[in-house]
Design a protein around this motif. Sequence first.
Motif, short mmCIF file in Angstrom:
data_model
loop_
_atom_site.label_atom_id
_atom_site.label_comp_id
_atom_site.label_asym_id
_atom_site.label_seq_id
_atom_site.Cartn_x
_atom_site.Cartn_y
_atom_site.Cartn_z
N ASP A 125 0.86 -1.18 0.00
CA ASP A 125 0.00 0.00 0.00
C ASP A 125 0.90 1.23 0.00
O ASP A 125 1.22 1.80 1.05
CB ASP A 125 -0.90 0.03 1.24
CG ASP A 125 -1.86 -1.13 1.30
OD1 ASP A 125 -2.27 -1.62 0.24
OD2 ASP A 125 -2.21 -1.55 2.42
N PRO A 130 -4.45 2.20 -0.31
CA PRO A 130 -4.63 0.75 -0.44
C PRO A 130 -4.55 0.26 -1.89
O PRO A 130 -5.01 0.92 -2.82
CB PRO A 130 -6.04 0.52 0.13
CG PRO A 130 -6.29 1.69 1.02
CD PRO A 130 -5.60 2.84 0.36
N ASP A 132 -5.50 -2.79 -4.75
CA ASP A 132 -6.80 -3.37 -5.12
C ASP A 132 -6.90 -4.78 -4.54
O ASP A 132 -6.69 -5.78 -5.21
CB ASP A 132 -6.96 -3.39 -6.64
CG ASP A 132 -8.41 -3.60 -7.06
OD1 ASP A 132 -9.20 -4.08 -6.21
OD2 ASP A 132 -8.75 -3.30 -8.21
N TYR A 176 -10.23 0.25 3.32
CA TYR A 176 -10.61 -0.38 2.05
C TYR A 176 -12.01 -0.97 2.22
O TYR A 176 -12.22 -1.78 3.12
CB TYR A 176 -9.60 -1.47 1.67
CG TYR A 176 -9.87 -2.13 0.34
CD1 TYR A 176 -9.47 -1.52 -0.85
CD2 TYR A 176 -10.53 -3.34 0.25
CE1 TYR A 176 -9.72 -2.10 -2.08
CE2 TYR A 176 -10.80 -3.95 -0.97
CZ TYR A 176 -10.38 -3.32 -2.13
OH TYR A 176 -10.64 -3.91 -3.36
N LYS A 306 -11.59 3.25 -1.28
CA LYS A 306 -10.29 3.37 -0.63
C LYS A 306 -10.12 4.73 0.02
O LYS A 306 -10.60 5.74 -0.49
CB LYS A 306 -9.16 3.21 -1.65
CG LYS A 306 -9.18 1.92 -2.46
CD LYS A 306 -8.05 1.95 -3.49
CE LYS A 306 -8.05 0.72 -4.38
NZ LYS A 306 -6.95 0.76 -5.37
#
Length: 408
Positions: A125, A130, A132, A176, A306
């Motif tokens: 990250d 973040p 995916d 997330y 996110k």
Amino acid sequence: MIPFSPPYINDNVIKEVVDSLKSGWITTGPKVKELEHEIGKLVGLPNVLCVNSWTSGAIMMLRWLGLEKGDEVIIPSYTYSATALAVIHAGGVPVMVDVHDDFNINIDAIQNAITPRTKAVMSVDFAGYPCDYSAIKQLLSSEKVISHFKPTSEIQKKLGRILFISDAAHSLGAVYKNKGIGHFCDISIFSLHAVKNITTAEGGAIIINMPEPFNNEDLYGELRSMTLNCQTKDAFSKSQGGNWKYDITGLGMKINMADVNAAIGLAQIKEYPELLKRRKSIFQKYNTEFKKLDWAIEPPMSSNNKESSYHLYPLRIKNINESQRDDIISLISAQQIAVNVHFIPLPLLSYFKGLGYLIKDHPKAYDNYVSEISLPIYPQLLDESIDLIIKTTIDCYEQVISTVSKTV
């Protein structure tokens, strides 16, 4: 001088550390347990294990997984060296893949890099934004990928697929899909190093979120023992009268966190909502001002799914080369403002070059790197300092570009 990333130390931090010192117990004990509990509350997961660094935590988890010679772990090339070095120290081979424009790992590149030797994928990250997670989790859970998985340890057989680890060194406090980091992968590891949002001077925190048939509470106990040379009792337990007898049950490591370190992070995390709010406001101020300039590329801070932890502010500058970027940094630094670059892509570093990694295989990582300047972002940064940083950055950019224009 405006420093780049000083630790947040106030009276509450000092009091918590002094309390640890006065308690007569400074190594692993009640404050470590309390910090684990507070991190667990923040991310919404109960099994958190604090260790003495992100690096040692990652090495331990990869050893626990049972890496053998030739086993591969896929990582992004745009990360700090510890991501790759942990794989090597654990006996594996880091397989580097390119990144997206948001600095995070390229999902298609992961898919293309998977082989029967792949035992883990370790995403990053970057800057606290973040990656995916859902796309990576979906890829690793697909029938095609699972059908090619070749386990070589009992842990791998029990899992039945490639392990998904998050290098969450930057992302304590990031979100997330409305959840804290750790919910969408098997293992997440935060850094609590001196420059991180929450620090214990040196330290790390492992979030244990393994699927069934693993029991995460039992696994916490197993891994906690592993941080103490696989000793069945820690020093605090042994210190309770007549409780001295212990056993060594395996080949562990000595990577436990000490209470005196945990005390720093414990005081900070109790104030973290306000500290995080301040980081966000600084990030927004930078974005608002740089968005007005056609040469600036602002970093991502949030999307529908996110939200960053605002650990870094990685500004990029369009249409410049590495030398020009370095000249801008030199001019900013001459004005007593400390800036940085995150990161030098791994294939550009001598050690990894010597292992045969090539930067030509990572064009987006290189493009991100040559144009990136990390600006200061931390809670105690004053508003007037933020304004000065923005003005100085703009002035220094214009000075370099003006010089280039005159020489063309």
